[in-house]
Design a protein around this motif. Structure first.
Motif, PDB file in Angstrom:
ATOM      1  N   MET A 134     -19.103   3.286  -2.145  1.00 53.23           N
ATOM      2  CA  MET A 134     -17.952   2.610  -1.525  1.00 53.23           C
ATOM      3  C   MET A 134     -16.648   3.094  -2.177  1.00 53.23           C
ATOM      4  O   MET A 134     -16.572   3.226  -3.389  1.00 53.23           O
ATOM      5  N   ALA A 135     -15.666   3.401  -1.351  1.00 55.99           N
ATOM      6  CA  ALA A 135     -14.417   3.971  -1.866  1.00 55.99           C
ATOM      7  C   ALA A 135     -13.696   2.984  -2.790  1.00 55.99           C
ATOM      8  O   ALA A 135     -13.806   1.771  -2.623  1.00 55.99           O
ATOM      9  N   ASN A 136     -12.964   3.535  -3.726  1.00 49.74           N
ATOM     10  CA  ASN A 136     -12.211   2.717  -4.679  1.00 49.74           C
ATOM     11  C   ASN A 136     -10.812   2.461  -4.096  1.00 49.74           C
ATOM     12  O   ASN A 136     -10.025   3.393  -3.910  1.00 49.74           O
ATOM     13  N   ILE A 137     -10.506   1.194  -3.832  1.00 52.16           N
ATOM     14  CA  ILE A 137      -9.215   0.895  -3.188  1.00 52.16           C
ATOM     15  C   ILE A 137      -8.196   0.366  -4.207  1.00 52.16           C
ATOM     16  O   ILE A 137      -7.178  -0.216  -3.828  1.00 52.16           O
ATOM     17  N   SER A 138      -8.453   0.581  -5.490  1.00 60.35           N
ATOM     18  CA  SER A 138      -7.509   0.057  -6.489  1.00 60.35           C
ATOM     19  C   SER A 138      -6.203   0.859  -6.461  1.00 60.35           C
ATOM     20  O   SER A 138      -6.175   2.009  -6.010  1.00 60.35           O
ATOM     21  N   THR A 139      -5.144   0.218  -6.926  1.00 61.92           N
ATOM     22  CA  THR A 139      -3.815   0.842  -6.877  1.00 61.92           C
ATOM     23  C   THR A 139      -2.966   0.309  -8.017  1.00 61.92           C
ATOM     24  O   THR A 139      -3.457  -0.446  -8.864  1.00 61.92           O
ATOM     25  N   ARG A 140      -1.701   0.728  -8.037  1.00 60.71           N
ATOM     26  CA  ARG A 140      -0.762   0.179  -9.019  1.00 60.71           C
ATOM     27  C   ARG A 140       0.488  -0.282  -8.308  1.00 60.71           C
ATOM     28  O   ARG A 140       1.053   0.435  -7.480  1.00 60.71           O
ATOM     29  N   PHE A 141       0.879  -1.490  -8.604  1.00 63.53           N
ATOM     30  CA  PHE A 141       2.193  -1.992  -8.172  1.00 63.53           C
ATOM     31  C   PHE A 141       2.553  -3.130  -9.124  1.00 63.53           C
ATOM     32  O   PHE A 141       1.692  -3.591  -9.871  1.00 63.53           O
ATOM     33  N   GLY A 147       3.916  -2.701 -11.763  1.00 68.90           N
ATOM     34  CA  GLY A 147       3.618  -2.184 -13.096  1.00 68.90           C
ATOM     35  C   GLY A 147       2.235  -2.609 -13.568  1.00 68.90           C
ATOM     36  O   GLY A 147       1.952  -2.596 -14.761  1.00 68.90           O
ATOM     37  N   LEU A 148       1.357  -2.982 -12.632  1.00 67.02           N
ATOM     38  CA  LEU A 148       0.029  -3.519 -12.990  1.00 67.02           C
ATOM     39  C   LEU A 148      -1.055  -2.791 -12.204  1.00 67.02           C
ATOM     40  O   LEU A 148      -0.790  -2.259 -11.115  1.00 67.02           O
ATOM     41  N   ASP A 149      -2.266  -2.790 -12.743  1.00 68.68           N
ATOM     42  CA  ASP A 149      -3.410  -2.273 -11.990  1.00 68.68           C
ATOM     43  C   ASP A 149      -3.888  -3.364 -11.045  1.00 68.68           C
ATOM     44  O   ASP A 149      -4.138  -4.492 -11.484  1.00 68.68           O
ATOM     45  N   LEU A 150      -4.021  -3.015  -9.772  1.00 65.22           N
ATOM     46  CA  LEU A 150      -4.451  -4.001  -8.775  1.00 65.22           C
ATOM     47  C   LEU A 150      -5.765  -3.535  -8.146  1.00 65.22           C
ATOM     48  O   LEU A 150      -5.927  -2.343  -7.860  1.00 65.22           O
ATOM     49  N   LYS A 151      -6.644  -4.476  -7.877  1.00 61.08           N
ATOM     50  CA  LYS A 151      -7.954  -4.104  -7.306  1.00 61.08           C
ATOM     51  C   LYS A 151      -7.870  -3.759  -5.824  1.00 61.08           C
ATOM     52  O   LYS A 151      -8.797  -3.185  -5.268  1.00 61.08           O
ATOM     53  N   SER A 152      -6.785  -4.181  -5.191  1.00 61.26           N
ATOM     54  CA  SER A 152      -6.611  -3.900  -3.757  1.00 61.26           C
ATOM     55  C   SER A 152      -5.133  -3.645  -3.484  1.00 61.26           C
ATOM     56  O   SER A 152      -4.265  -4.233  -4.140  1.00 61.26           O
ATOM     57  N   PRO A 153      -4.827  -2.819  -2.490  1.00 59.39           N
ATOM     58  CA  PRO A 153      -3.418  -2.607  -2.127  1.00 59.39           C
ATOM     59  C   PRO A 153      -2.872  -3.723  -1.230  1.00 59.39           C
ATOM     60  O   PRO A 153      -1.703  -3.688  -0.856  1.00 59.39           O
ATOM     61  N   VAL A 154      -3.718  -4.698  -0.874  1.00 54.57           N
ATOM     62  CA  VAL A 154      -3.259  -5.787   0.003  1.00 54.57           C
ATOM     63  C   VAL A 154      -2.822  -6.972  -0.866  1.00 54.57           C
ATOM     64  O   VAL A 154      -3.644  -7.617  -1.531  1.00 54.57           O
TER      65      VAL A 154
END
Ligand SMILES: Cc1cc2nc3c(=O)[nH]c(=O)nc-3n(C[C@H](O)[C@H](O)[C@H](O)COP(=O)(O)O)c2cc1C
Length: 328
Positions: free
Chosen positions: A1-8, A10-17
């Motif tokens: 399963m693709a990794n949908i984590s991102t940064r916003f 200034g933090l690591d987020l598990k999802s871009p939503v």
């Protein structure tokens, strides 16, 4: 399963939503539901600058000699009396104790006055980041564009002096040189910029001939304007961009990531479909990535931004000849 984590933020987020600031994020139980649904972060309902300002006024008039000191709160730990403000700080502490999903506090601001000192209280309550919802309606003819723009830089500067948590801003598109302004703002020390805040717009009822409240929720067609600017600005901004307005599906969220956004902030679709829509969006983003062979968001983020594709496609403002001539 693709990794949908991102940064916003200034933090690591598990999802871009991200669950955007709204009345849905003003109550602990709803915040927890949004966290359980898989939101990458939750921006709490904004507290209004005016609420904080009233609270501080009384104290500041007593301590006027100290109030220009940026270290003011070190000397004078003012007592929070206003119940709304106390509730807000309790909400931060409460949800922080109940979820590991990043919790972002939000302040609606229209000036860079004394309320900025309150930002430290938000940090002390445990917020992971602070979003400033900044907007001056450019309708005052006595103010120049420069006057209005100064407010952004002054406010950011003052808030950054009092907190250590990341600070992001949410802005409107009402600037005479939007690209230049976003570039300068992205260099001001903020950890991210969200484009664009959606403000209340009035409507007119032709039967009663009166000004009435327009629908506050966006529709799925409202995403094109922020999409265009995400495509243009993502290569210009030195900090991460998030997009908001009209993002109601995974498909639209993916368009924003292709245009260069690191995350999307959603509100209206939470009202129409409930918190579980976030889980659906996360799954559909991940499924699409699997189909296309992408393992991480970075594999395709910004691949259709103006800086990587044709400038013309993003900057076309007039209707093309084709549309001008076609009879609809
Ligand atoms: C009922 C409602 C209340 C909102 N309150 C806030 C707020 O307090 N602070 C803020 O920054 N944005 C607020 N917003 C704007 C949302 O955070 C979001 O940016 C905007 O609605 C666009 O996203 P959407 O098209 O998904 O609704 C509110 C939106 C709605 C619908």
């Amino acid at each position: 399963m693709a990794n949908i984590s991102t940064r916003f933020f200034g933090l690591d987020l598990k999802s871009p939503v991200i669950a955007a600031s709204s009345s849905m994020t003003g109550h602990a139980e709803q915040v927890i539901k949004l966290a359980e649904a898989g939101a990458g972060a939750i921006v709490l309902k904004s507290i209004f600058e005016e609420e904080i300002y009233h609270e501080l006024q009384e104290e500041l008039s007593l301590r006027s000699e100290m109030y220009s000191d940026p270290e003011y709160l070190d000397y004078f730990d003012y007592v929070i009396k206003d119940e709304n403000i106390r509730k807000y700080l309790r909400l931060i502490a409460d949800v922080k104790a109940r979820t590991a999903v990043p919790i972002v506090a939000s302040i609606n601001c229209v000036s860079s006055s004394d309320w900025v000192l309150f930002a430290r209280k938000i940090e002390e309550a445990g917020a992971d980041a602070l979003e400033l919802n900044m907007f001056i309606c450019p309708s005052d003819v006595s103010k120049t564009g420069e006057n209005n723009e100064q407010f952004y830089f002054e406010t950011i500067h003052k808030v950054l002096q009092v907190v250590k948590i990341p600070v992001t801003i949410k802005i409107s598109h009402y600037f005479s040189n939007l690209a230049g302004m976003v570039q300068k703002l992205s260099q001001s020390g903020v950890a991210g910029i969200t484009i664009f805040n959606r403000f209340y717009n009035p409507d007119i009822d032709i039967q009663t001939q009166s000004v009435v409240v327009a629908d506050v929720l966006s529709t799925p067609n409202d995403f094109l304007m922020p999409l265009k600017w995400t495509g243009i600005l993502s290569g210009i901004s030195v900090c991460e961009l998030a997009a908001t307005t009209g993002i109601h599906s995974a498909e639209t969220a993916l368009k924003f990531i292709l245009a260069g956004a690191s995350a999307v902030q959603v509100a209206s679709v939470l009202y129409t479909n409930g918190p579980s829509v976030i889980k659906k969006m996360n799954l559909e983003i991940s499924d699409w990535m699997d189909q296309k062979g992408f393992q991480a968001l970075a594999d395709f983020k910004g691949s259709l931004s103006q800086s990587t594709t044709s400038a013309q496609a993003w900057e076309r403002v007039q209707f093309m000849k084709y549309f001008g001539e076609k009879a609809f």
